[in-house]
Design a protein around this motif. Structure first.
Motif, PDB file in Angstrom:
ATOM      1  N   ASP A 194       9.948  11.116  -5.737  1.00 22.29           N
ATOM      2  CA  ASP A 194       8.929  12.101  -6.112  1.00 22.29           C
ATOM      3  C   ASP A 194       8.016  12.517  -5.034  1.00 22.29           C
ATOM      4  OD1 ASP A 194       9.657  11.845  -8.959  1.00 22.29           O
ATOM      5  OD2 ASP A 194       8.294  10.036  -9.102  1.00 22.29           O
ATOM      6  N   THR A 195       7.849  11.611  -4.091  1.00 24.91           N
ATOM      7  CA  THR A 195       7.072  12.188  -2.804  1.00 24.91           C
ATOM      8  C   THR A 195       7.816  13.218  -2.025  1.00 24.91           C
ATOM      9  OG1 THR A 195       6.219   9.905  -2.822  1.00 24.91           O
ATOM     10  CG2 THR A 195       5.985  11.212  -0.870  1.00 24.91           C
ATOM     11  N   LEU A 196       9.046  13.086  -1.805  1.00 25.11           N
ATOM     12  CA  LEU A 196       9.915  13.896  -1.106  1.00 25.11           C
ATOM     13  C   LEU A 196       9.956  15.461  -1.869  1.00 25.11           C
ATOM     14  CD1 LEU A 196      12.988  11.792  -0.036  1.00 25.11           C
ATOM     15  CD2 LEU A 196      11.273  12.588   1.402  1.00 25.11           C
ATOM     16  N   VAL A 197      10.125  15.359  -3.254  1.00 25.51           N
ATOM     17  CA  VAL A 197      10.266  16.659  -3.886  1.00 25.51           C
ATOM     18  C   VAL A 197       8.555  17.299  -3.874  1.00 25.51           C
ATOM     19  CG1 VAL A 197      10.174  17.568  -6.156  1.00 25.51           C
ATOM     20  CG2 VAL A 197      11.883  16.293  -5.436  1.00 25.51           C
ATOM     21  N   SER A 198       7.398  16.476  -3.848  1.00 25.94           N
ATOM     22  CA  SER A 198       6.178  17.074  -3.848  1.00 25.94           C
ATOM     23  C   SER A 198       6.101  17.697  -2.548  1.00 25.94           C
ATOM     24  CB  SER A 198       5.016  15.808  -4.265  1.00 25.94           C
ATOM     25  OG  SER A 198       5.262  14.970  -3.342  1.00 25.94           O
ATOM     26  N   GLU A 199       6.638  17.135  -1.480  1.00 22.53           N
ATOM     27  CA  GLU A 199       6.322  17.553  -0.028  1.00 22.53           C
ATOM     28  C   GLU A 199       7.259  19.019   0.261  1.00 22.53           C
ATOM     29  OE1 GLU A 199       6.931  14.345   2.461  1.00 22.53           O
ATOM     30  OE2 GLU A 199       5.102  13.334   2.036  1.00 22.53           O
ATOM     31  N   ARG A 200       8.266  18.878  -0.486  1.00 24.42           N
ATOM     32  CA  ARG A 200       9.385  20.160  -0.385  1.00 24.42           C
ATOM     33  C   ARG A 200       9.525  20.457   1.106  1.00 24.42           C
ATOM     34  NH1 ARG A 200       8.113  24.533  -4.983  1.00 24.42           N
ATOM     35  NH2 ARG A 200       7.951  22.927  -6.750  1.00 24.42           N
ATOM     36  N   ARG A 201       9.985  19.492   1.959  1.00 19.92           N
ATOM     37  CA  ARG A 201      10.200  19.899   3.309  1.00 19.92           C
ATOM     38  C   ARG A 201      11.600  20.288   3.464  1.00 19.92           C
ATOM     39  NH1 ARG A 201       8.788  13.946   5.880  1.00 19.92           N
ATOM     40  NH2 ARG A 201       9.547  13.224   3.913  1.00 19.92           N
ATOM     41  N   SER A 202      11.853  21.472   3.926  1.00 18.20           N
ATOM     42  CA  SER A 202      13.191  22.247   3.881  1.00 18.20           C
ATOM     43  C   SER A 202      13.426  22.913   5.100  1.00 18.20           C
ATOM     44  CB  SER A 202      13.453  22.863   2.681  1.00 18.20           C
ATOM     45  OG  SER A 202      12.703  24.026   2.614  1.00 18.20           O
ATOM     46  N   THR A 203      14.525  23.321   5.361  1.00 17.92           N
ATOM     47  CA  THR A 203      14.829  24.088   6.512  1.00 17.92           C
ATOM     48  C   THR A 203      15.502  25.364   6.041  1.00 17.92           C
ATOM     49  OG1 THR A 203      15.885  22.136   7.797  1.00 17.92           O
ATOM     50  CG2 THR A 203      16.554  24.040   8.467  1.00 17.92           C
ATOM     51  N   PRO A 204      14.957  26.557   6.417  1.00 14.90           N
ATOM     52  CA  PRO A 204      15.181  27.803   6.052  1.00 14.90           C
ATOM     53  C   PRO A 204      16.685  27.807   6.420  1.00 14.90           C
ATOM     54  CG  PRO A 204      12.973  27.773   7.145  1.00 14.90           C
ATOM     55  CD  PRO A 204      13.557  26.453   7.303  1.00 14.90           C
ATOM     56  N   PRO A 205      17.476  28.789   5.716  1.00 15.69           N
ATOM     57  CA  PRO A 205      18.770  28.906   6.091  1.00 15.69           C
ATOM     58  C   PRO A 205      19.167  29.804   7.087  1.00 15.69           C
ATOM     59  CG  PRO A 205      18.287  30.043   4.015  1.00 15.69           C
ATOM     60  CD  PRO A 205      17.191  29.467   4.483  1.00 15.69           C
ATOM     61  N   ILE A 206      18.387  30.856   7.375  1.00 18.23           N
ATOM     62  CA  ILE A 206      18.413  32.046   8.361  1.00 18.23           C
ATOM     63  C   ILE A 206      17.191  31.783   9.488  1.00 18.23           C
ATOM     64  CG2 ILE A 206      18.420  34.443   8.806  1.00 18.23           C
ATOM     65  CD1 ILE A 206      20.454  33.349   6.375  1.00 18.23           C
ATOM     66  N   GLU A 207      17.643  31.974  11.006  1.00 22.13           N
ATOM     67  CA  GLU A 207      17.086  31.937  12.102  1.00 22.13           C
ATOM     68  C   GLU A 207      16.416  33.330  12.307  1.00 22.13           C
ATOM     69  OE1 GLU A 207      19.902  29.890  14.730  1.00 22.13           O
ATOM     70  OE2 GLU A 207      18.324  28.253  14.817  1.00 22.13           O
ATOM     71  N   GLN A 208      15.422  33.296  13.145  1.00 24.19           N
ATOM     72  CA  GLN A 208      14.836  34.796  13.320  1.00 24.19           C
ATOM     73  C   GLN A 208      15.831  35.927  13.991  1.00 24.19           C
ATOM     74  OE1 GLN A 208      11.592  35.855  13.243  1.00 24.19           O
ATOM     75  NE2 GLN A 208      11.021  33.899  11.946  1.00 24.19           N
ATOM     76  N   LEU A 209      16.629  35.389  14.755  1.00 28.80           N
ATOM     77  CA  LEU A 209      17.927  36.212  15.266  1.00 28.80           C
ATOM     78  C   LEU A 209      18.762  36.783  14.231  1.00 28.80           C
ATOM     79  CD1 LEU A 209      18.227  35.231  18.730  1.00 28.80           C
ATOM     80  CD2 LEU A 209      16.684  37.167  18.108  1.00 28.80           C
TER      81      LEU A 209
END
Length: 316
Positions: free
Chosen positions: A131-146
């Protein structure tokens, strides 16, 4: 070219032997490999070094200095080919290996036979619940800036793909439209028979229920390494996926870009600039992670799956 493997202030322990000495496959019998949990030959051999190496982010290392004469690498950095290349500044003993060469994750690996863990004097920190992990929603975006796919996504999908093929049983798998098809679609088309889907894949995990799915893609706890378990009575097969990738897929968040505006733009309305990042090429799972994971699953000994393994080994 790759970022640090670990987030600042975290560590992980490699349960398998690592480093030197290494043996080529010609010196390793099948029974010996299976005792190590390896059911197909991958790479050039296996390590017979000490188990329990601890990996840190490079910025978290303290009291160590590089050892002259052990700083070789393949390209523009260090790859640890000469053994531990960091020494304790107090006693001079070699205690760790700094890695930062091209195509390698930046890390400091503490030698298990040269260091020991001590309890912290601070408060006892327990792993976060789901529940804590879901509430924080820490994720890595799939695409980098380049426009590159993030290497964590390539690695995470490579590992999940191995488990997904096992769960498929060799039958066609149906994917939902969207990012999951971008991630797994081409690989499944290449390795599984053509035809109408026999099994269907869906995201599962905390806050998600998909009783109609045959295969659930579920998160792996980022602190404990435990795979999320569906409620009892669920018949669907479970495929583990790195939590920071799963969070982005299961709980997408549209962020309002932090750009100053004037006038009366209503709260919550998204700007159309900057445009969302788009990849410059189609997605490819990390082939080395895929093969390394599949080689450690007993199901790889099944003829149809071994054929996929051999084909991917020859043409990753």
């Amino acid at each position: 070219m790759l970022p640090p493997l670990m987030e600042p202030g975290t560590y992980a322990v490699e349960p398998e032997p690592s480093g030197w000495p290494r043996k080529p496959w010609s010196e390793i019998g099948e029974d010996e490999a299976e005792a190590r949990g390896v059911f197909a030959r991958v790479g050039h051999g296996l390590s017979f070094g000490a188990a329990g190496a601890v990996v840190l982010a490079p910025g978290d290392s303290r009291g160590m200095a590089l050892i002259p004469g052990r700083l070789d690498g393949y390209c523009l950095g260090l790859d640890g080919r000469d053994g531990p290349n960091l020494a304790c500044t107090r006693c001079g003993q070699a205690v760790a290996t700094r890695v930062d060469d091209c195509s390698l994750w930046q890390a400091v690996w503490l030698a298990p036979d040269a260091v020991r863990r001590l309890p912290d004097d601070g408060p006892d920190t327990r792993p976060d619940d789901w529940d804590t992990l879901v509430s924080e929603r820490r994720s890595t975006p799939p695409i980098e800036q380049l426009g590159y796919w993030h290497p964590k996504w390539e690695a995470a999908v490579g590992a999940a793909l191995a488990h997904l093929l096992v769960a498929s049983g060799g039958a066609p798998v149906g994917l939902p439209d969207g990012l999951l098809t971008d991630l797994f679609g081409r690989a499944l088309d290449a390795h599984l028979p053509k035809g109408p889907p026999v099994k269907r894949l869906a995201l599962g995990g905390p806050t998600l229920t998909r009783p109609d799915a045959d295969i659930l893609l579920v998160p792996v706890h980022p602190q404990t390494g435990d795979t999320w378990s569906p409620p009892s009575g669920t018949a669907a097969a479970v495929v583990p996926l790195s939590a920071d990738v799963w969070m982005h897929l299961a709980l997408p968040q549209e962020q309002v870009p932090p750009i100053p505006v004037t006038g009366g733009m209503p709260s919550g309305v998204l700007r159309d600039d900057p445009l969302p990042l788009r990849p410059y090429r189609l997605f490819d799972p990390d082939s080395r992670v895929f093969l390394d994971t599949l080689a450690r699953l007993p199901a790889v000994r099944q003829p149809w799956l071994r054929e996929i393994f051999d084909r991917a080994t020859g043409r990753p």
